[in-house]
Design a protein around this motif. Structure first.
Motif, PDB file in Angstrom:
ATOM      1  N   ILE A 341       0.856  -1.186   0.000  1.00 26.35           N
ATOM      2  CA  ILE A 341       0.000   0.000   0.000  1.00 26.35           C
ATOM      3  C   ILE A 341       0.890   1.233   0.000  1.00 26.35           C
ATOM      4  CG2 ILE A 341      -1.812   1.266   1.203  1.00 26.35           C
ATOM      5  CD1 ILE A 341      -2.679  -1.351   2.502  1.00 26.35           C
ATOM      6  N   LYS A 342       0.754   2.063  -1.049  1.00 25.80           N
ATOM      7  CA  LYS A 342       1.559   3.277  -1.159  1.00 25.80           C
ATOM      8  C   LYS A 342       0.671   4.510  -1.054  1.00 25.80           C
ATOM      9  CE  LYS A 342       5.294   1.419  -4.052  1.00 25.80           C
ATOM     10  NZ  LYS A 342       6.100   1.620  -5.288  1.00 25.80           N
ATOM     11  N   VAL A 343       1.134   5.483  -0.286  1.00 24.24           N
ATOM     12  CA  VAL A 343       0.449   6.771  -0.185  1.00 24.24           C
ATOM     13  C   VAL A 343       1.448   7.841  -0.621  1.00 24.24           C
ATOM     14  CG1 VAL A 343      -0.670   8.444   1.323  1.00 24.24           C
ATOM     15  CG2 VAL A 343      -1.038   5.989   1.694  1.00 24.24           C
ATOM     16  N   LYS A 344       1.129   8.516  -1.739  1.00 24.22           N
ATOM     17  CA  LYS A 344       2.044   9.495  -2.318  1.00 24.22           C
ATOM     18  C   LYS A 344       1.425  10.887  -2.251  1.00 24.22           C
ATOM     19  CE  LYS A 344       4.644  10.490  -6.582  1.00 24.22           C
ATOM     20  NZ  LYS A 344       4.245  11.894  -6.643  1.00 24.22           N
ATOM     21  N   ASP A 345       2.210  11.853  -1.772  1.00 33.52           N
ATOM     22  CA  ASP A 345       1.724  13.230  -1.715  1.00 33.52           C
ATOM     23  C   ASP A 345       2.680  14.165  -2.444  1.00 33.52           C
ATOM     24  OD1 ASP A 345       3.791  14.405   0.063  1.00 33.52           O
ATOM     25  OD2 ASP A 345       2.914  13.141   1.619  1.00 33.52           O
ATOM     26  N   ASN A 346       2.263  15.387  -2.597  1.00 30.86           N
ATOM     27  CA  ASN A 346       3.095  16.430  -3.210  1.00 30.86           C
ATOM     28  C   ASN A 346       3.302  17.558  -2.202  1.00 30.86           C
ATOM     29  OD1 ASN A 346       3.225  15.527  -6.210  1.00 30.86           O
ATOM     30  ND2 ASN A 346       1.045  15.393  -5.694  1.00 30.86           N
ATOM     31  N   GLY A 347       3.711  17.155  -0.989  1.00 35.25           N
ATOM     32  CA  GLY A 347       3.787  18.097   0.118  1.00 35.25           C
ATOM     33  C   GLY A 347       5.178  18.631   0.383  1.00 35.25           C
ATOM     34  N   ILE A 348       5.421  18.955   1.653  1.00 33.59           N
ATOM     35  CA  ILE A 348       6.667  19.632   2.017  1.00 33.59           C
ATOM     36  C   ILE A 348       7.863  18.696   2.028  1.00 33.59           C
ATOM     37  CG2 ILE A 348       5.433  21.347   3.379  1.00 33.59           C
ATOM     38  CD1 ILE A 348       6.228  19.820   5.897  1.00 33.59           C
ATOM     39  N   GLY A 349       7.636  17.389   2.069  1.00 29.89           N
ATOM     40  CA  GLY A 349       8.741  16.446   2.093  1.00 29.89           C
ATOM     41  C   GLY A 349       9.486  16.444   3.420  1.00 29.89           C
ATOM     42  N   ILE A 350      10.443  15.518   3.543  1.00 34.29           N
ATOM     43  CA  ILE A 350      11.211  15.369   4.778  1.00 34.29           C
ATOM     44  C   ILE A 350      12.663  15.731   4.507  1.00 34.29           C
ATOM     45  CG2 ILE A 350      11.912  13.775   6.605  1.00 34.29           C
ATOM     46  CD1 ILE A 350       9.502  12.017   5.734  1.00 34.29           C
ATOM     47  N   PRO A 351      13.241  16.673   5.251  1.00 35.31           N
ATOM     48  CA  PRO A 351      14.659  17.016   5.053  1.00 35.31           C
ATOM     49  C   PRO A 351      15.540  15.772   5.182  1.00 35.31           C
ATOM     50  CG  PRO A 351      13.613  18.606   6.520  1.00 35.31           C
ATOM     51  CD  PRO A 351      12.624  17.495   6.311  1.00 35.31           C
ATOM     52  N   LYS A 352      16.560  15.700   4.363  1.00 34.31           N
ATOM     53  CA  LYS A 352      17.428  14.527   4.341  1.00 34.31           C
ATOM     54  C   LYS A 352      18.042  14.245   5.706  1.00 34.31           C
ATOM     55  CE  LYS A 352      21.113  12.398   1.631  1.00 34.31           C
ATOM     56  NZ  LYS A 352      22.068  12.570   0.486  1.00 34.31           N
ATOM     57  N   SER A 393       8.334   1.702   4.746  1.00 31.26           N
ATOM     58  CA  SER A 393       9.493   2.432   4.236  1.00 31.26           C
ATOM     59  C   SER A 393       8.997   3.691   3.535  1.00 31.26           C
ATOM     60  CB  SER A 393      10.302   1.557   3.269  1.00 31.26           C
ATOM     61  OG  SER A 393       9.491   1.147   2.180  1.00 31.26           O
ATOM     62  N   PHE A 394       9.938   4.538   3.135  1.00 31.49           N
ATOM     63  CA  PHE A 394       9.518   5.771   2.479  1.00 31.49           C
ATOM     64  C   PHE A 394      10.628   6.322   1.597  1.00 31.49           C
ATOM     65  CE2 PHE A 394      11.841   7.304   6.088  1.00 31.49           C
ATOM     66  CZ  PHE A 394      12.410   8.499   5.676  1.00 31.49           C
ATOM     67  N   LYS A 395      10.217   7.172   0.665  1.00 32.70           N
ATOM     68  CA  LYS A 395      11.131   7.980  -0.131  1.00 32.70           C
ATOM     69  C   LYS A 395      10.602   9.410  -0.082  1.00 32.70           C
ATOM     70  CE  LYS A 395      12.596   4.370  -3.374  1.00 32.70           C
ATOM     71  NZ  LYS A 395      12.666   3.953  -4.807  1.00 32.70           N
ATOM     72  N   SER A 396      11.500  10.341   0.122  1.00 36.03           N
ATOM     73  CA  SER A 396      11.040  11.714   0.274  1.00 36.03           C
ATOM     74  C   SER A 396      12.110  12.694  -0.174  1.00 36.03           C
ATOM     75  CB  SER A 396      10.663  11.977   1.744  1.00 36.03           C
ATOM     76  OG  SER A 396      10.139  13.273   1.903  1.00 36.03           O
ATOM     77  N   LYS A 397      11.647  13.849  -0.643  1.00 33.77           N
ATOM     78  CA  LYS A 397      12.547  14.936  -1.011  1.00 33.77           C
ATOM     79  C   LYS A 397      11.909  16.232  -0.545  1.00 33.77           C
ATOM     80  CE  LYS A 397      15.181  16.914  -4.850  1.00 33.77           C
ATOM     81  NZ  LYS A 397      15.464  16.838  -6.312  1.00 33.77           N
ATOM     82  N   GLU A 398      12.671  17.001   0.184  1.00 32.91           N
ATOM     83  CA  GLU A 398      12.133  18.235   0.743  1.00 32.91           C
ATOM     84  C   GLU A 398      11.647  19.171  -0.360  1.00 32.91           C
ATOM     85  OE1 GLU A 398      13.332  21.635   4.077  1.00 32.91           O
ATOM     86  OE2 GLU A 398      14.885  20.304   3.252  1.00 32.91           O
ATOM     87  N   GLY A 399      10.411  19.670  -0.176  1.00 31.16           N
ATOM     88  CA  GLY A 399       9.829  20.581  -1.141  1.00 31.16           C
ATOM     89  C   GLY A 399       9.163  19.899  -2.319  1.00 31.16           C
ATOM     90  N   VAL A 400       9.281  18.578  -2.427  1.00 36.23           N
ATOM     91  CA  VAL A 400       8.708  17.835  -3.566  1.00 36.23           C
ATOM     92  C   VAL A 400       7.578  16.912  -3.107  1.00 36.23           C
ATOM     93  CG1 VAL A 400       9.179  16.177  -5.411  1.00 36.23           C
ATOM     94  CG2 VAL A 400      10.877  17.940  -4.836  1.00 36.23           C
ATOM     95  N   GLY A 401       7.803  16.158  -2.024  1.00 40.26           N
ATOM     96  CA  GLY A 401       6.766  15.255  -1.538  1.00 40.26           C
ATOM     97  C   GLY A 401       7.342  13.975  -0.991  1.00 40.26           C
ATOM     98  N   SER A 402       6.445  13.107  -0.534  1.00 38.44           N
ATOM     99  CA  SER A 402       6.855  11.843   0.087  1.00 38.44           C
ATOM    100  C   SER A 402       5.972  10.707  -0.399  1.00 38.44           C
ATOM    101  CB  SER A 402       6.761  11.928   1.616  1.00 38.44           C
ATOM    102  OG  SER A 402       7.534  13.003   2.109  1.00 38.44           O
ATOM    103  N   THR A 403       6.567   9.505  -0.408  1.00 36.66           N
ATOM    104  CA  THR A 403       5.821   8.288  -0.715  1.00 36.66           C
ATOM    105  C   THR A 403       6.118   7.267   0.371  1.00 36.66           C
ATOM    106  OG1 THR A 403       5.946   8.657  -3.107  1.00 36.66           O
ATOM    107  CG2 THR A 403       5.433   6.422  -2.357  1.00 36.66           C
TER     108      THR A 403
END
Length: 413
Positions: A341-352, A393-403
């Protein structure tokens, strides 16, 4: 020794605060000062011409001769008994600890040894008292450390994805030796938790109170839109408080081991429908949740409430940390053994820099500190999924979003 020289020795010896004993090569006492007489309980001149052994406990007589001969052979100044404890024997038979410094010298071709003797009974007694106090303190520290270790172990969350720095920190915590330091850390954690709870409840409750007061002022029919707006605020705040309470209840159950998972077979679409229905009440202006495709035939034999809680938490986070007019996508796939189950957004993301700690309890990313939240939701999801044999688990980039991706076993054992 000549009388004149003896008188000189006596004057010099009496000027010394320590006890002074002079012996010849035959280990006979040739001179002592009054400090020695008092220390060992003898009358003046009573020790002169007596063998040195009268000042040594009988249990040490056998070995003393060899030590004396070895010293006379080298004839170097030294602290007697280096590495050994020395004891003296008083006239009344009492044995007491002492320190002695040996100094060889020659007069008229004859060798003598002068010993400076100090009674260390008081110091030894103090050392024994200190040792007893230290033993008692060490025992108390060990007991307190054991108690604190039990408490701290309940607060720890095993995270295999932490880097080596975090692993070292956890290992150090597992080897707690300083009980006072750990108690201080626990008190700080308690204070932080109470502050967080107070803030997270106070803010929405204030919003509910304000909207309730304003509702009473909008009594005209044409003010229905304003009434609806405040009713929506109240609904959202109550929903938010309900989620916080559920999170705290989950933490309590996880900590005490009171979780009773109930496994049964259910359609995943039922859970998705329920979660999306509740999440729609939290959507910001222009936000939209895209329903997952082709899930009607997907079933799971799992704890339904836990799956619902996990998906609801991820979806609520996606809404909270995404701006208006953005899409939130849910993707679901299933193979023979697992459901993803994946939840993908286009939000603030998580700083590395914060990503390594994102599943730690009460941790919040630097760019999310001004947004409502407790920092325990992801920790709860991870703990529940681990108990059920799953992962997150997750993948995220600040300013782009998270999955965020949950991997759940299709059929719990």
């Amino acid at each position: 020794m000549l009388s004149k020289e003896k008188d000189i020795f006596n004057v010099l010896f009496e000027a010394v605060s320590e006890g002074v004993v002079v012996v010849n090569e035959q280990q006979n006492i040739v001179s002592v000062n009054s400090s020695i007489d008092k220390m060992f309980g003898y009358n003046p001149e009573e020790l002169v011409n007596k063998p040195l052994n009268v000042l040594i406990p009988s249990t040490y007589h056998a070995g003393h001769g060899a030590h004396f001969k070895g010293f006379m052979k080298n004839k170097e100044k030294r602290q007697m008994g280096n590495g050994r404890e020395l004891y003296g024997a008083r006239k009344n038979g009492d044995v007491f600890p002492l320190e002695a410094g040996l100094n060889p010298f020659k007069i008229y071709g004859e060798t003598f040894v002068m010993a400076l003797v100090v009674d260390i009974s008081v110091r030894k007694q103090q050392e024994e008292e200190i040792n007893k106090l230290n033993e008692g303190l060490e025992k108390k520290v060990q007991e307190r450390t054991k108690e604190l270790s039990t408490t701290v172990n309940e607060l720890k969350v095993v995270n295999l994805e932490l880097d080596s720095e975090n692993h070292k920190r956890i290992q150090a915590e597992n080897k707690i030796k300083d009980a006072l330091k750990k108690e201080k850390e626990l008190n700080e954690l308690k204070t932080k938790f109470l502050s967080l709870v107070s803030h997270e409840f106070k803010t929405p409750l204030s919003g509910i109170l304000t909207s309730t007061m304003l509702l009473g002022k909008y009594k005209l029919a044409e003010q229905q839109e304003k009434r609806d707006k405040h009713l929506e605020i109240i609904t959202n705040k109550v929903h938010y408080l309900n989620n916080i309470l559920n999170d705290f209840l989950s933490v309590e159950k996880l900590e005490t081991g009171k979780i009773n998972y109930k496994f049964h077979t259910f359609k995943l679409s039922k859970v998705v429908d329920e979660v999306i229905y509740n999440a729609n009440m939290l959507l910001k202006g222009g936000q939209k949740i895209n329903y997952p495709e082709n899930i009607d035939d997907i079933s799971l034999t799992q704890d339904e409430k836990t799956v619902e809680l996990a998906l609801s938490n991820l979806l609520n986070n996606a809404i909270k940390y995404s701006p208006e007019n953005t899409d939130i996508n849910i993707h679901i796939q299933q193979d023979k053994t697992h459901t993803f189950i994946k939840v993908k957004d286009n939000g603030i993301g998580i700083p590395k820099a914060d990503q390594k700690n994102i599943f730690n309890r009460y941790f919040r990313a630097e760019n999310a500190l001004l947004t409502e939240g407790t920092g325990i939701g992801l920790n709860i999801i991870k703990s529940h999924l681990k108990n059920l044999g799953g992962t997150i688990s997750f993948k995220s980039k600040e300013g782009v979003g998270s999955t965020f991706t949950m991997k759940i076993i299709n059929k719990a054992k």
